[in-house]
Design a protein around this motif. Structure first.
Motif, PDB file in Angstrom:
ATOM      1  N   GLY A  42       0.894  -1.294  -0.019  1.00 32.61           N
ATOM      2  CA  GLY A  42      -0.059  -0.088   0.044  1.00 32.61           C
ATOM      3  C   GLY A  42       1.047   1.344   0.040  1.00 32.61           C
ATOM      4  O   GLY A  42       0.562   2.343  -0.738  1.00 32.61           O
ATOM      5  N   ILE A  43       1.785   1.284   0.780  1.00 34.76           N
ATOM      6  CA  ILE A  43       2.942   2.450   0.796  1.00 34.76           C
ATOM      7  C   ILE A  43       3.511   2.628  -0.351  1.00 34.76           C
ATOM      8  O   ILE A  43       3.854   3.580  -1.037  1.00 34.76           O
ATOM      9  N   VAL A  45       2.640   1.737  -3.377  1.00 37.21           N
ATOM     10  CA  VAL A  45       1.835   2.201  -4.535  1.00 37.21           C
ATOM     11  C   VAL A  45       1.792   3.715  -4.279  1.00 37.21           C
ATOM     12  O   VAL A  45       1.694   4.342  -5.186  1.00 37.21           O
ATOM     13  N   LEU A  46       1.538   4.221  -3.057  1.00 39.78           N
ATOM     14  CA  LEU A  46       1.754   5.558  -2.748  1.00 39.78           C
ATOM     15  C   LEU A  46       2.651   6.345  -3.257  1.00 39.78           C
ATOM     16  O   LEU A  46       2.617   7.647  -3.635  1.00 39.78           O
ATOM     17  N   LEU A  47       3.798   5.879  -2.840  1.00 36.68           N
ATOM     18  CA  LEU A  47       5.172   6.387  -3.440  1.00 36.68           C
ATOM     19  C   LEU A  47       5.412   6.339  -4.924  1.00 36.68           C
ATOM     20  O   LEU A  47       5.899   7.234  -5.399  1.00 36.68           O
ATOM     21  N   LEU A  49       2.982   6.212  -7.220  1.00 38.26           N
ATOM     22  CA  LEU A  49       1.778   6.734  -8.108  1.00 38.26           C
ATOM     23  C   LEU A  49       2.407   8.071  -8.826  1.00 38.26           C
ATOM     24  O   LEU A  49       2.246   8.499  -9.689  1.00 38.26           O
ATOM     25  N   PRO A  50       3.001   9.077  -7.771  1.00 37.14           N
ATOM     26  CA  PRO A  50       3.285  10.446  -8.444  1.00 37.14           C
ATOM     27  C   PRO A  50       4.123  10.301  -9.242  1.00 37.14           C
ATOM     28  O   PRO A  50       4.265  10.947 -10.233  1.00 37.14           O
ATOM     29  N   THR A 183       3.298   0.106 -10.708  1.00 42.94           N
ATOM     30  CA  THR A 183       2.300   0.783  -9.894  1.00 42.94           C
ATOM     31  C   THR A 183       1.145   0.218  -9.995  1.00 42.94           C
ATOM     32  O   THR A 183       0.371  -0.066  -9.049  1.00 42.94           O
ATOM     33  N   ALA A 187      -0.741  -2.207  -7.205  1.00 43.08           N
ATOM     34  CA  ALA A 187      -2.033  -1.622  -6.803  1.00 43.08           C
ATOM     35  C   ALA A 187      -3.070  -2.825  -6.743  1.00 43.08           C
ATOM     36  O   ALA A 187      -3.777  -2.996  -5.683  1.00 43.08           O
ATOM     37  N   ALA A 190      -2.219  -4.949  -3.673  1.00 41.02           N
ATOM     38  CA  ALA A 190      -2.392  -4.206  -2.470  1.00 41.02           C
ATOM     39  C   ALA A 190      -3.729  -4.224  -1.870  1.00 41.02           C
ATOM     40  O   ALA A 190      -4.317  -4.226  -1.103  1.00 41.02           O
ATOM     41  N   GLY A 221       7.885  -0.316   2.781  1.00 46.75           N
ATOM     42  CA  GLY A 221       7.003   0.600   1.724  1.00 46.75           C
ATOM     43  C   GLY A 221       7.848   1.116   0.859  1.00 46.75           C
ATOM     44  O   GLY A 221       7.761   0.743  -0.304  1.00 46.75           O
ATOM     45  N   ALA A 226       8.545  -0.283  -3.212  1.00 44.71           N
ATOM     46  CA  ALA A 226       8.559   0.857  -4.215  1.00 44.71           C
ATOM     47  C   ALA A 226       9.936   0.707  -4.990  1.00 44.71           C
ATOM     48  O   ALA A 226       9.967   0.561  -6.130  1.00 44.71           O
TER      49      ALA A 226
END
Length: 317
Positions: A42-43, A45-47, A49-50, A183, A187, A190, A221, A226
Motif C-alpha cells: 500500500g505504501i 503504491v502511494l510512493l 503513483l506520483p 504501480t 495496486a 495491495a 513500503g 517501491a
C-alpha cells in the motif's frame, strides 16, 4: 550496457529484499503477516503513483489492464501469502534455499514457453548460485521441524509465482515502462491484501504502534516495495528473466550480512564461501564467453564481405 544495467538493478533489488527480511521479522511481533503485506505494498503504491503520473510514458492500455492486474495478484498477493505461510512449517534457512530455486524454475519455464534459450553456460551459472546459497546457509539447514517439507513446497510454489511474473510481465513493461506497470500491478495486489486485512481485523494493533514500528512499515513500503520492485521491473525491461531471477540468490546473503552488521552475528567461513560462489555463478550466467564475442564480429564481417561481393558481381553483370 543495457544488459549490464539490468543485471546490476536486479542484484540491487534482491539485496534490498534481503534487508527487508529484517524489517519484516521486527514487525511480525506487532502485526500479522497479512497486514504487513498490506502496509508494504500500500505504501509502495502511494510512493510510486506520483512518479508514474509525472512520467511521459503511457500507462498500460485498457487491453493490458486485465493482464497487468492478473500479474499483480500473482506476485503481490499470492507470492507473499505463500512466502509467509511456508515459514510456518519450515525454517528460514530452508525457506531461503527453496526460494533460491527461482532462477532454475525461471530458466526451465522460460525455455518451455519459448521466452529464452536454454544454454549450458546459463544452466551452470544457475546451479552454482544455488550451491552458493546452500553453502552460506549450511548451519541453518542441519535442523528441520517435523513436516518441514510442506513449507519447502509452499516456498517453491511462491518461487514459481515469481518466475511466471518475471516471464509474463516483460512485454507489458516494454509497452508501458517499469514505473507505470509496477504501480498498477502492485495496486492490484495491495487492494486484495488491504481488503483481506480489514475483513480479518488485522489492522487493530496499529493503534499501539510506536516510532520503531512506523519506521519499519515505512521502510518496507519505500525500500522493500517501491524501490525493490521498480528495480526488478527495470531489470526485466533490459535483460532476460533468468538473468534477473538469478539475482534472488543475493537475498539470503544480504540478510546474513545485515545480521552480522546490526546484530553482531559472526561471519562464518561457509557464509564467506557462499558469497563468493553465488557471485561467481551470477557472473557465469550473465556473461558470454570471450569466444562468443569474437565469433560474432567475424560472422558479421563475413556477411558484409559476401554482400559486397554479390553487389560487385551484379554491377559487372
Amino acid at each position: 550496457m543495457g544488459e549490464i544495467w539490468g543485471v546490476l538493478a536486479a542484484v540491487a533489488s534482491s539485496a534490498l529484499g534481503g534487508t527487508s527480511i529484517g524489517a519484516t521479522r521486527f514487525l511480525v511481533g506487532a502485526i500479522d503477516p497479512l497486514a504487513i503485506g498490506a502496509f508494504r505494498f500500500g505504501i509502495g503504491v502511494l510512493l510510486l503513483l506520483p512518479l508514474a503520473l509525472l512520467q511521459r510514458r503511457s500507462w498500460p492500455t485498457r487491453h493490458d489492464w486485465l493482464g497487468v492486474a492478473g500479474l499483480g495478484l500473482l506476485f503481490f498477493a499470492a507470492f507473499p501469502v505463500l512466502f509467509n505461510a511456508s515459514l510456518i512449517f519450515t525454517t528460514a534457512a530452508r525457506g531461503a534455499l527453496a526460494l533460491s530455486t527461482l532462477p532454475l524454475l525461471t530458466m526451465l519455464v522460460g525455455a518451455a514457453l519459448g521466452a529464452e534459450a536454454l544454454t549450458a553456460r546459463k544452466t551452470a551459472g544457475v546451479l552454482i548460485t544455488i550451491l552458493g546459497v546452500s553453502m552460506a546457509l549450511l548451519s541453518g539447514l542441519a535442523t528441520a521441524p517435523p513436516g518441514a517439507w510442506r513449507g519447502d513446497l509452499l516456498m517453491i510454489a511462491a518461487a514459481l509465482c515469481m518466475a511466471l511474473y518475471s516471464i509474463w510481465s516483460k512485454p507489458y513493461i516494454r509497452r508501458s515502462g517499469p514505473i507505470p506497470f509496477t504501480t498498477l500491478a502492485m495496486a492490484a495486489g495491495a487492494v486484495v491484501l488491504i481488503t483481506a486485512s480489514l475483513l480479518r481485523g488485522s489492522f487493530a494493533p496499529v493503534a499501539d504502534f510506536g516510532a520503531p514500528q512506523w519506521f519499519g512499515a515505512i521502510y518496507l513500503g519505500a525500500f522493500g516495495a517501491a524501490l525493490t520492485f521498480y528495480l526488478w521491473a527495470f531489470a526485466l525491461e533490459r535483460t532476460t528473466p533468468t538473468r534477473v531471477a538469478i539475482s534472488v540468490t543475493v537475498n539470503p546473503i544480504a540478510a546474513s550480512l545485515v545480521g552480522a552488521a546490526l546484530l553482531s552475528e559472526p561471519l562464518s567461513w561457509n557464509l564467506v564461501a557462499g558469497i563468493v560462489t553465488v557471485f561467481a555463478g551470477i557472473w557465469i550466467a550473465t556473461t558470454q564467453p570471450p569466444l562468443a564475442h569474437a565469433v560474432a564480429p567475424r560472422h558479421a564481417l563475413t556477411a558484409a564481405t559476401l554482400a559486397g561481393k554479390a553487389c560487385s558481381e551484379s554491377v559487372l553483370a
